[in-house]
Write an enzyme that holds these catalytic residues in place. Structure first.
Site, PDB file in Angstrom:
ATOM      1  N   ASP A 266       0.852  -1.188   0.000  1.00  0.00           N
ATOM      2  CA  ASP A 266       0.000   0.000   0.000  1.00  0.00           C
ATOM      3  C   ASP A 266       0.893   1.245   0.000  1.00  0.00           C
ATOM      4  OD1 ASP A 266      -3.063   0.839   0.715  1.00  0.00           O
ATOM      5  OD2 ASP A 266      -1.626   2.231   1.625  1.00  0.00           O
ATOM      6  N   GLU A 309      -4.756   2.302  -4.153  1.00  0.00           N
ATOM      7  CA  GLU A 309      -3.295   2.285  -4.078  1.00  0.00           C
ATOM      8  C   GLU A 309      -2.784   0.985  -3.475  1.00  0.00           C
ATOM      9  OE1 GLU A 309      -4.628   4.622  -0.347  1.00  0.00           O
ATOM     10  OE2 GLU A 309      -5.327   4.274  -2.377  1.00  0.00           O
TER      11      GLU A 309
END
Length: 392
Positions: A266, A309
């Protein structure tokens, strides 16, 4: 009509009809935008060869030498366009230099035939034209074979086109040699070997044309499949493909009793990038990060984008400790990169969580374990890699 003229007219009529059929079949074939130019160039090549064959046949019947030579020029131009179409298919851009270099040579040969004595003209023209056409088809074969070898999963029709172009080049070479070897009082088309080579040429032309149609269909189908399993922004696999692959990978590694590690990544503070620099800058970072992962992973590994993301990396035959070392190396190299965002140069980082396959584990469980490890990385200050150590 003399036997010579009848043979040439028959051959050219067959060739013209074959190429015309291929061009018409391609008109009914729907293609996507990325292949449209390639297909249109190839279609134009078939039409030019059909017109050229008809021109040669008409020139022989009417004993009109200029029309016959114009027909030969059209055939050469058609082969040049076909070579250009294959080069565009392989390289994704039009490069006319090599095809039209050969076309200029062919034009020179045709013009030279004006100065060849009438008794030798047919023999000279057949030999020279066949030699040049053999060169065109041999180049087609080499270009397609090089492209096939570079593909990790080549389309089946590529192999068919490689073989048909290679055999076509060999058959056309036989026609060129037999034209040179035949007695001057006979014509090349009267030689049994030459006639057999022509029939093989004609059959291979039809097979090659059908193969090209099927290749385009395979290419379109392949691109449609890619659209289903790829993330359009980064080009990585999407969640749909990850779910199907992960289940198979867990079962396969369990059968072989080999480790498998799943890594959940992430990007840190990605929302701040979007808020400060806009979504275009965010998309730019996502693409750069995807490219960074591709550059640092093995071809056998799988990387997918599963959220805004969030990314997942599946490391085959890799235990958690080795996976930690590899992801840490990727993190270190990524942190050293600078990205231009607006007027600023920014360093970015990511956090990662790793979970290793345990006996009888399900894909959803493995993802949850990696997510818990990722949460631990973020809780401990981000920019780090954690391994799941909870209960199995």
């Amino acid at each position: 009509m003399p036997s010579l003229q009848l043979d040439i007219v028959t051959m050219m009529t067959l060739l013209a009809s074959g190429h015309l059929i291929l061009a018409l079949m391609l008109s009914w074939h729907r293609v996507e935008d990325s292949l449209r130019t390639t297909v249109r160039i190839w279609q134009a090549a078939q039409l030019l060869k059909a017109l050229g064959g008809a021109g040669v046949a008409f020139g022989v019947i009417s004993e009109n030498v200029p029309v016959r030579l114009l027909g030969n020029l059209l055939i050469f131009t058609g082969f040049a366009c076909e070579l250009m179409a294959y080069r565009r298919y392989v390289l994704q851009r039009t490069l006319p230099g090599l095809p039209f270099g050969l076309l200029i040579i062919g034009s020179a040969v045709v013009l030279c035939s004006f100065w060849v004595p009438e008794l030798w003209r047919t023999q000279f023209t057949v030999a020279a034209a066949s030699g040049l056409l053999a060169a065109f088809t041999l180049l087609n074969c080499l270009i397609l074979n090089g492209h096939r070898r570079r593909q990790s999963n080549p389309l089946p029709m590529l192999k068919v086109l490689v073989w048909t172009n290679g055999l076509n080049s060999a058959a056309t070479s036989v026609r060129a040699v037999s034209a040179l070897m035949i007695d001057q009082h006979h014509v090349a088309t009267q030689a049994p070997l030459n006639e057999a080579a022509f029939l093989l040429n004609y059959l291979l032309i039809l097979i090659n044309g059908m193969g090209f149609l099927l290749l385009i269909k395979e290419e379109v189908d392949s691109k449609l499949r890619e659209l289903v399993i790829r993330d359009p922004l980064t080009g990585l696999f999407n969640r749909r493909h990850l779910d199907s692959h992960l289940e198979l990978a867990i079962a396969e590694h369990a059968d072989r009793q080999q480790p498998l590690s799943l890594c959940l990544l992430d990007l840190d503070n990605f929302k701040a990038v979007n808020d400060s620099y806009g979504h275009a800058a965010g998309d730019y970072i996502l693409r750069k990060f995807a490219g960074h992962l591709r550059d640092h992973l093995r071809p056998s590994d799988l990387v997918a984008r599963v959220g805004g993301e969030e990314f997942v990396v599946i490391l085959h035959d890799t235990d958690a400790d080795t996976a930690h070392q590899r992801i840490q190396t990727i993190l270190d190299s990524f942190c050293q990169r600078q990205f231009r965002l607006g007027k600023d140069q920014r360093n970015l980082s990511f956090s990662a969580g790793i979970a290793q396959r345990a006996p009888h584990i399900r894909p959803a469980q493995l993802l949850r374990q990696a997510d818990q490890a990722l949460y631990a990385s973020k809780e401990n200050g981000r920019k780090r890699v954690s391994i799941y150590t909870g209960p199995v």
